[in-house]
Design a protein around this motif. Structure first.
Motif, PDB file in Angstrom:
ATOM      1  N   ALA A 185      38.559 -20.035 -56.598  1.00 17.44           N
ATOM      2  CA  ALA A 185      37.550 -19.588 -57.965  1.00 17.44           C
ATOM      3  C   ALA A 185      39.379 -20.196 -58.966  1.00 17.44           C
ATOM      4  N   THR A 186      38.300 -19.728 -60.187  1.00 12.82           N
ATOM      5  CA  THR A 186      39.389 -20.267 -61.040  1.00 12.82           C
ATOM      6  C   THR A 186      40.200 -18.938 -61.707  1.00 12.82           C
ATOM      7  N   GLN A 187      41.822 -18.898 -61.414  1.00  9.88           N
ATOM      8  CA  GLN A 187      42.379 -18.128 -61.624  1.00  9.88           C
ATOM      9  C   GLN A 187      43.279 -17.980 -63.144  1.00  9.88           C
ATOM     10  N   LYS A 188      42.484 -16.661 -63.691  1.00  4.41           N
ATOM     11  CA  LYS A 188      42.387 -16.398 -65.041  1.00  4.41           C
ATOM     12  C   LYS A 188      43.505 -15.257 -65.432  1.00  4.41           C
ATOM     13  N   ASN A 313      51.708 -27.411 -55.687  1.00  2.98           N
ATOM     14  CA  ASN A 313      49.469 -27.928 -55.645  1.00  2.98           C
ATOM     15  C   ASN A 313      49.280 -27.409 -56.673  1.00  2.98           C
ATOM     16  N   TRP A 314      49.994 -26.431 -57.709  1.00  4.14           N
ATOM     17  CA  TRP A 314      48.599 -25.437 -58.357  1.00  4.14           C
ATOM     18  C   TRP A 314      48.560 -26.753 -59.601  1.00  4.14           C
ATOM     19  N   PHE A 315      47.083 -26.810 -60.121  1.00  2.00           N
ATOM     20  CA  PHE A 315      47.050 -26.854 -61.690  1.00  2.00           C
ATOM     21  C   PHE A 315      46.338 -25.919 -62.447  1.00  2.00           C
ATOM     22  N   ARG A 316      46.967 -26.864 -63.613  1.00  3.11           N
ATOM     23  CA  ARG A 316      46.576 -25.442 -64.968  1.00  3.11           C
ATOM     24  C   ARG A 316      46.246 -26.251 -66.094  1.00  3.11           C
ATOM     25  N   ILE A 326      47.663 -16.163 -75.063  1.00  3.66           N
ATOM     26  CA  ILE A 326      47.219 -17.905 -74.015  1.00  3.66           C
ATOM     27  C   ILE A 326      46.056 -17.407 -73.197  1.00  3.66           C
ATOM     28  N   GLU A 327      45.074 -17.960 -72.078  1.00  3.96           N
ATOM     29  CA  GLU A 327      44.339 -17.647 -70.845  1.00  3.96           C
ATOM     30  C   GLU A 327      44.963 -18.449 -70.569  1.00  3.96           C
ATOM     31  N   MET A 328      45.602 -18.584 -69.386  1.00  3.37           N
ATOM     32  CA  MET A 328      46.190 -19.756 -68.331  1.00  3.37           C
ATOM     33  C   MET A 328      45.427 -19.267 -67.008  1.00  3.37           C
ATOM     34  N   TRP A 329      44.550 -20.509 -67.288  1.00  2.00           N
ATOM     35  CA  TRP A 329      43.170 -20.874 -66.089  1.00  2.00           C
ATOM     36  C   TRP A 329      44.655 -21.622 -64.751  1.00  2.00           C
ATOM     37  N   THR A 330      44.147 -21.575 -63.488  1.00  2.00           N
ATOM     38  CA  THR A 330      44.931 -21.890 -62.602  1.00  2.00           C
ATOM     39  C   THR A 330      44.163 -22.339 -60.910  1.00  2.00           C
ATOM     40  N   TRP A 331      44.642 -23.470 -60.305  1.00  2.00           N
ATOM     41  CA  TRP A 331      43.157 -23.580 -59.158  1.00  2.00           C
ATOM     42  C   TRP A 331      44.278 -24.636 -58.538  1.00  2.00           C
ATOM     43  N   ALA A 332      44.381 -25.091 -57.224  1.00  2.00           N
ATOM     44  CA  ALA A 332      44.433 -25.391 -56.200  1.00  2.00           C
ATOM     45  C   ALA A 332      44.307 -26.840 -56.343  1.00  2.00           C
ATOM     46  N   ILE A 333      45.315 -28.200 -56.406  1.00  2.00           N
ATOM     47  CA  ILE A 333      44.732 -29.343 -56.334  1.00  2.00           C
ATOM     48  C   ILE A 333      45.355 -30.007 -54.544  1.00  2.00           C
ATOM     49  N   PHE A 354      51.528 -18.604 -57.251  1.00  2.00           N
ATOM     50  CA  PHE A 354      51.115 -18.528 -58.737  1.00  2.00           C
ATOM     51  C   PHE A 354      49.936 -18.087 -59.855  1.00  2.00           C
ATOM     52  N   GLY A 355      49.482 -18.230 -60.248  1.00  2.00           N
ATOM     53  CA  GLY A 355      48.371 -17.468 -60.617  1.00  2.00           C
ATOM     54  C   GLY A 355      48.608 -15.430 -60.927  1.00  2.00           C
ATOM     55  N   PRO A 356      47.695 -14.996 -60.857  1.00  2.00           N
ATOM     56  CA  PRO A 356      47.317 -13.601 -61.965  1.00  2.00           C
ATOM     57  C   PRO A 356      48.895 -12.686 -60.819  1.00  2.00           C
ATOM     58  N   ALA A 357      48.698 -12.828 -59.933  1.00  2.00           N
ATOM     59  CA  ALA A 357      49.381 -12.321 -58.386  1.00  2.00           C
ATOM     60  C   ALA A 357      50.597 -12.981 -58.194  1.00  2.00           C
ATOM     61  N   GLY A 358      50.819 -14.087 -58.656  1.00  2.00           N
ATOM     62  CA  GLY A 358      52.028 -14.721 -58.249  1.00  2.00           C
ATOM     63  C   GLY A 358      53.244 -14.821 -58.317  1.00  2.00           C
ATOM     64  N   LEU A 359      54.005 -15.131 -57.493  1.00  2.00           N
ATOM     65  CA  LEU A 359      56.229 -14.139 -57.740  1.00  2.00           C
ATOM     66  C   LEU A 359      56.601 -15.449 -59.125  1.00  2.00           C
ATOM     67  N   PHE A 360      56.110 -16.356 -58.674  1.00  2.00           N
ATOM     68  CA  PHE A 360      57.161 -16.798 -59.691  1.00  2.00           C
ATOM     69  C   PHE A 360      55.876 -16.884 -61.329  1.00  2.00           C
ATOM     70  N   ASP A 361      55.438 -17.117 -61.149  1.00  2.00           N
ATOM     71  CA  ASP A 361      54.526 -16.591 -62.394  1.00  2.00           C
ATOM     72  C   ASP A 361      54.663 -15.291 -63.342  1.00  2.00           C
TER      73      ASP A 361
END
Length: 453
Positions: A185-188, A313-316, A326-333, A354-361
């Protein structure tokens, strides 16, 4: 704001902090960057069937991307041409028509106005439906499954816009038969940062990895793979390259063919996939891309706001919502040829890192929000910030397109990002925007033509 001289100094690598906070600059960005450039809309895998739609943004314009009956792709402003209401609120789906829930006007998937309630009684059958067609995005085209749109009729083709960056993009998008797909799903997530800061952070900032992400790297890194051990002093300085000078697009890449999976708790399955398919990748891409790039950690940036990282493998895509948000949208590629088990592992790892709960983000989000807030004060706005690392230390590598700096720790790509930003902001139209592919590809390396969507 039309006078932008002095906001970006290419000779010193300095930028004025005003570009991160000023509302007038932001409004001009919506017109001259997001209103002019090719912007990522969706992946073809997200709308495979006629009637499939995906809702996204171009700048702050709400857009519907729709697969047509003939399998072509069109995009329209997601706004009823009667009173301007939003037509679709869902992120994606399939529909035979789109009806406005304000007055009931309904539009076909081709954008035509199909039905008008009480057409005979209140319009006396005199309404010209052709006049009220949904407003289309002027240009829509695909490259290796990535769908882009552009509002500017005078823009160069998508192929020209991507330029020689296609040679690098193909090391991922065309490495295996069947190409790629987006999964999950789109991670927003909303971040209180100027949109340029996350782009420059990913496009070339290898400097922050061992410091900002030390804890996250220690938590997820597999010990046998990477030179990116915690602490800035141990980041591999010579094992990669920073590539820019490609119409604003850029590449940051390790060159070991396997470090893309360094941040997996268990990379066994991924490494097996690379080993079993290496010869196939070399046959499709050639020795350098098949051995050095495919499987490596790579940061791709398509100007202005699309980024993806093979391996992680994140795509954003970043959607601006004002100078400070900003609104940041993330998927896996993933590659379609990958086994399902590996695809699931990749998606799980994207959610972890990555994404809303991602350690790096979470690390990056805090830093970038702070950089934005610290650019708002009266005195602070007068202070420059710098991307002057390794200034003047780039050049040509035989057989590779672009202006290239050694290593992944350099601010080379960031300087080119701000150079391209300034070129668009100062240009009145596309005729004033320079097109350049520094150290261009030789004829035998030219890419196959891009397909109209």
């Amino acid at each position: 704001m039309n006078k932008l001289e002095g906001l970006v100094d290419l000779k010193t690598g300095a930028q004025r902090r005003l570009i991160y906070s000023d509302q007038a600059i932001y409004e001009q960005e919506l017109e001259r960057v997001f209103g002019r450039c090719w912007l990522f809309l969706a992946h073809e895998s997200q709308i495979p069937n006629p009637g499939d739609f995906f809702r996204t943004y171009m700048g702050e314009d709400d857009v519907l991307v729709i697969r047509q009956e003939d399998k072509s792709i069109k995009a329209f402003i997601n706004s009823c041409t009667h009173r301007g209401n939003r037509l679709i609120r869902a992120d994606r789906g399939n529909a035979r028509a789109f009806a406005c829930n304000y007055h009931g006007w309904a539009f076909g998937i081709d954008g035509s106005l199909a039905t008008v309630p009480l057409e005979r009684e209140v319009y006396f059958n005199e309404i010209d439906k052709d006049q009220f067609h949904l407003v289309p995005v002027d240009n829509v085209a695909s490259y290796r499954g990535l769908i882009f749109g552009c509002f500017d009729k005078d823009a160069p083709s998508l192929e020209e816009y991507l330029g020689d960056s296609r040679w690098y993009l193909d090391a991922v998008l065309d490495a295996m038969p069947g190409g790629t797909e987006l999964i999950g799903a789109t991670q927003k997530v909303v971040l209180h940062t100027n949109w340029k800061l996350p782009v420059e952070n990913v496009c070339g900032d290898g400097y922050h990895l061992g410091w900002s992400h030390a804890g996250a790297m220690k938590a997820v890194q597999s010990g046998d793979l990477s030179g990116f051990t915690v602490g800035n002093s141990s980041v591999d300085l010579e094992g990669g390259m920073s590539v820019a000078g490609l119409n604003g697009n850029s590449v940051l890449a390790a060159l070991d063919g396997r470090s893309g999976y360094a941040f997996y708790p268990d990379p066994t399955l991924a490494l097996k996939y690379l080993e079993e398919n290496r010869a196939k990748a070399v046959a499709r891409l050639g020795k350098f891309r098949g051995e050095k790039l495919w499987g490596s950690q790579i940061n791709f940036t398509v100007f202005p706001s699309l980024q993806f990282l093979p391996g992680l493998n994140w795509f954003r895509v970043y959607h601006p919502k004002g100078p400070g948000q900003i609104e940041m949208w993330t998927w896996a590629i993933v590659e379609k040829a990958m086994p399902d088990e590996l695809k699931q592992q990749i998606l799980d790892n994207v959610l972890l890192t990555f994404g809303p709960a991602g350690l790096f983000d979470n690390d990056d989000g805090d830093n970038l929000a702070s950089c934005t807030v610290q650019s708002r004060g009266w005195r602070t706005r007068q202070m420059p910030v710098y991307t002057n690392m390794a200034l003047g230390r780039s050049g040509q590598r035989v057989g590779l397109p672009g202006d290239i700096a050694s290593g992944i720790v350099s601010e080379h790509n960031q300087r080119y990002f701000y150079r391209r930003w300034q070129e668009h902001m100062q240009a009145k139209d596309w005729s004033e925007v320079p097109q350049y592919n520094i150290n261009p590809l030789e004829a035998e390396h030219e890419q196959r033509p891009v397909q109209a969507a």
